[in-house]
Design a protein around this motif. Sequence first.
Motif, PDB file in Angstrom:
ATOM      1  N   ARG A  42      33.802  24.900  42.941  1.00 55.29           N
ATOM      2  CA  ARG A  42      34.487  23.683  42.473  1.00 55.29           C
ATOM      3  C   ARG A  42      35.923  23.990  42.060  1.00 55.29           C
ATOM      4  O   ARG A  42      36.840  23.229  42.316  1.00 55.29           O
ATOM      5  N   TYR A  43      36.073  25.154  41.439  1.00 52.71           N
ATOM      6  CA  TYR A  43      37.405  25.542  40.958  1.00 52.71           C
ATOM      7  C   TYR A  43      38.355  25.762  42.145  1.00 52.71           C
ATOM      8  O   TYR A  43      39.492  25.287  42.156  1.00 52.71           O
ATOM      9  N   ILE A  44      37.853  26.461  43.171  1.00 54.20           N
ATOM     10  CA  ILE A  44      38.730  26.765  44.316  1.00 54.20           C
ATOM     11  C   ILE A  44      39.085  25.483  45.069  1.00 54.20           C
ATOM     12  O   ILE A  44      40.176  25.334  45.600  1.00 54.20           O
ATOM     13  N   GLN A  46      39.631  22.695  43.663  1.00 48.92           N
ATOM     14  CA  GLN A  46      40.741  22.133  42.884  1.00 48.92           C
ATOM     15  C   GLN A  46      42.046  22.799  43.288  1.00 48.92           C
ATOM     16  O   GLN A  46      43.074  22.151  43.437  1.00 48.92           O
ATOM     17  N   LYS A  47      41.982  24.128  43.467  1.00 48.42           N
ATOM     18  CA  LYS A  47      43.196  24.859  43.842  1.00 48.42           C
ATOM     19  C   LYS A  47      43.700  24.351  45.194  1.00 48.42           C
ATOM     20  O   LYS A  47      44.880  24.129  45.393  1.00 48.42           O
ATOM     21  N   GLN A  48      42.746  24.164  46.117  1.00 50.43           N
ATOM     22  CA  GLN A  48      43.098  23.681  47.451  1.00 50.43           C
ATOM     23  C   GLN A  48      43.699  22.269  47.382  1.00 50.43           C
ATOM     24  O   GLN A  48      44.732  21.987  47.974  1.00 50.43           O
ATOM     25  N   PHE A  88      48.084  36.370  47.322  1.00 42.98           N
ATOM     26  CA  PHE A  88      46.702  35.897  47.416  1.00 42.98           C
ATOM     27  C   PHE A  88      46.015  36.034  46.056  1.00 42.98           C
ATOM     28  O   PHE A  88      46.509  36.736  45.167  1.00 42.98           O
ATOM     29  N   ILE A  89      44.907  35.313  45.951  1.00 45.41           N
ATOM     30  CA  ILE A  89      44.111  35.388  44.716  1.00 45.41           C
ATOM     31  C   ILE A  89      42.655  35.652  45.098  1.00 45.41           C
ATOM     32  O   ILE A  89      42.248  35.372  46.239  1.00 45.41           O
ATOM     33  N   ILE A  90      41.914  36.182  44.165  1.00 47.77           N
ATOM     34  CA  ILE A  90      40.472  36.351  44.354  1.00 47.77           C
ATOM     35  C   ILE A  90      39.802  35.543  43.263  1.00 47.77           C
ATOM     36  O   ILE A  90      40.048  35.785  42.069  1.00 47.77           O
ATOM     37  N   GLN A  91      39.024  34.572  43.664  1.00 50.43           N
ATOM     38  CA  GLN A  91      38.399  33.717  42.664  1.00 50.43           C
ATOM     39  C   GLN A  91      37.341  34.506  41.888  1.00 50.43           C
ATOM     40  O   GLN A  91      36.471  35.134  42.469  1.00 50.43           O
ATOM     41  N   LEU A  92      37.433  34.441  40.575  1.00 52.37           N
ATOM     42  CA  LEU A  92      36.458  35.106  39.701  1.00 52.37           C
ATOM     43  C   LEU A  92      35.530  34.051  39.098  1.00 52.37           C
ATOM     44  O   LEU A  92      35.916  32.891  39.019  1.00 52.37           O
ATOM     45  N   PRO A  93      34.352  34.382  38.662  1.00 47.40           N
ATOM     46  CA  PRO A  93      33.759  35.718  38.647  1.00 47.40           C
ATOM     47  C   PRO A  93      33.208  36.121  40.003  1.00 47.40           C
ATOM     48  O   PRO A  93      32.926  35.273  40.854  1.00 47.40           O
ATOM     49  N   VAL A 113      49.460  36.715  42.487  1.00 40.70           N
ATOM     50  CA  VAL A 113      50.043  35.574  41.766  1.00 40.70           C
ATOM     51  C   VAL A 113      49.192  35.140  40.571  1.00 40.70           C
ATOM     52  O   VAL A 113      49.615  34.324  39.780  1.00 40.70           O
ATOM     53  N   ASP A 114      47.995  35.669  40.437  1.00 39.98           N
ATOM     54  CA  ASP A 114      47.189  35.416  39.234  1.00 39.98           C
ATOM     55  C   ASP A 114      47.683  36.268  38.058  1.00 39.98           C
ATOM     56  O   ASP A 114      47.370  36.004  36.917  1.00 39.98           O
ATOM     57  N   TRP A 115      48.387  37.349  38.410  1.00 39.97           N
ATOM     58  CA  TRP A 115      48.915  38.298  37.412  1.00 39.97           C
ATOM     59  C   TRP A 115      47.786  38.999  36.650  1.00 39.97           C
ATOM     60  O   TRP A 115      47.815  39.185  35.446  1.00 39.97           O
ATOM     61  N   PHE A 116      46.758  39.383  37.416  1.00 43.22           N
ATOM     62  CA  PHE A 116      45.581  40.048  36.838  1.00 43.22           C
ATOM     63  C   PHE A 116      45.648  41.565  36.935  1.00 43.22           C
ATOM     64  O   PHE A 116      44.961  42.270  36.212  1.00 43.22           O
ATOM     65  N   HIS A 117      46.421  42.068  37.912  1.00 46.60           N
ATOM     66  CA  HIS A 117      46.438  43.511  38.138  1.00 46.60           C
ATOM     67  C   HIS A 117      46.943  44.243  36.886  1.00 46.60           C
ATOM     68  O   HIS A 117      47.844  43.753  36.198  1.00 46.60           O
ATOM     69  N   LEU A 259      45.581  22.192  34.866  1.00 47.87           N
ATOM     70  CA  LEU A 259      46.734  22.837  34.243  1.00 47.87           C
ATOM     71  C   LEU A 259      46.799  24.325  34.597  1.00 47.87           C
ATOM     72  O   LEU A 259      47.882  24.861  34.842  1.00 47.87           O
ATOM     73  N   THR A 260      45.653  24.986  34.658  1.00 53.88           N
ATOM     74  CA  THR A 260      45.661  26.388  35.082  1.00 53.88           C
ATOM     75  C   THR A 260      46.173  26.479  36.521  1.00 53.88           C
ATOM     76  O   THR A 260      46.981  27.347  36.861  1.00 53.88           O
ATOM     77  N   VAL A 261      45.697  25.550  37.344  1.00 51.84           N
ATOM     78  CA  VAL A 261      46.117  25.568  38.757  1.00 51.84           C
ATOM     79  C   VAL A 261      47.616  25.248  38.867  1.00 51.84           C
ATOM     80  O   VAL A 261      48.324  25.832  39.689  1.00 51.84           O
TER      81      VAL A 261
END
Length: 274
Positions: A42-44, A46-48, A88-93, A113-117, A259-261
């Motif tokens: 569902r989250y992805i 929303q991103k799309q 690119f992003i990897i949807q978690l979890p 672009v998630d800035w997780f690394h 808002l996160t997206v």
Amino acid sequence: MILDWKIVAEKIYNELKNEILPLEKKPKLWAILIWNNSSSIRYIKQKQKWAEYIWVDFELLTFDENISQISLLEEINKLNIDENISWFIIQLPLPKHINEQEIINSINPEKDVDWFHPINQWKIVIWDETWLKPCTPAWVIELCKFYNIDLIWKNIVIIWRSNIVWKPLANMLINMQATLTICNSKTKNIDFYTKNADIIITAMWSPEFLTTEKINKDTVVIDVWFSVIDWKIYWDCDFENIIQNWNKITPVPGWVWALTVAMLMKNTLKAYKK
Ligand code: GUN
């Protein structure tokens, strides 16, 4: 008073759309989704949806939930070295058999672009306004800015449980010279801190933990995440009762994903411009 993230998200999307529309070559974002979790799906979506709304090309790469660690690492490496793929992003979890941190570590930090690394997380400690910002912490700050909630000269209490939100948020606030108290489920006399807070930012995943008795009427409550128990959504704060007492509070449920997206899209455009 409700701090309405819908209004803030709409403003950001309109600003982004106005910037992207005249561009000849549109920014493009790739996303990896493992089919394991209905919430991620569902989250992805929303991103799309929001990417398409603001004319960002969005390409979804999906993998079976039984994908092995090695195969997933190989897939990420393909994206890392492909010169046509900028971000690119990897949807978690990720599924339980996957070592999530190892996967995050394997992303090319320049395409993250998630800035997780970890390199990008470390950059938040050092801090430079020109870098990208992790999405959830960024919207907390953006929401406060929109509603003229000063984050300096205030007692801010963060109640946290996960890594990807709270540590970066704490570092971002520290860099703004904010005064922070970080609490968690093991904090002794947590009420002492919450009662003396000007602003509480919470994502404890503890249903309706934050009740009216635990906060004063002027406290701003930013409730970032929810828990799902028996298919019912619960937030950390007892919204119905808190709102009666006229605290400033984020709505429940709400457009938190939007808002996160929005922040993810802001990062994508910023990275594109660079
Ligand atoms: N899962 C929950 N929040 C996020 C996020 O901000 N980015 C990614 N990639 N996955 C998430």
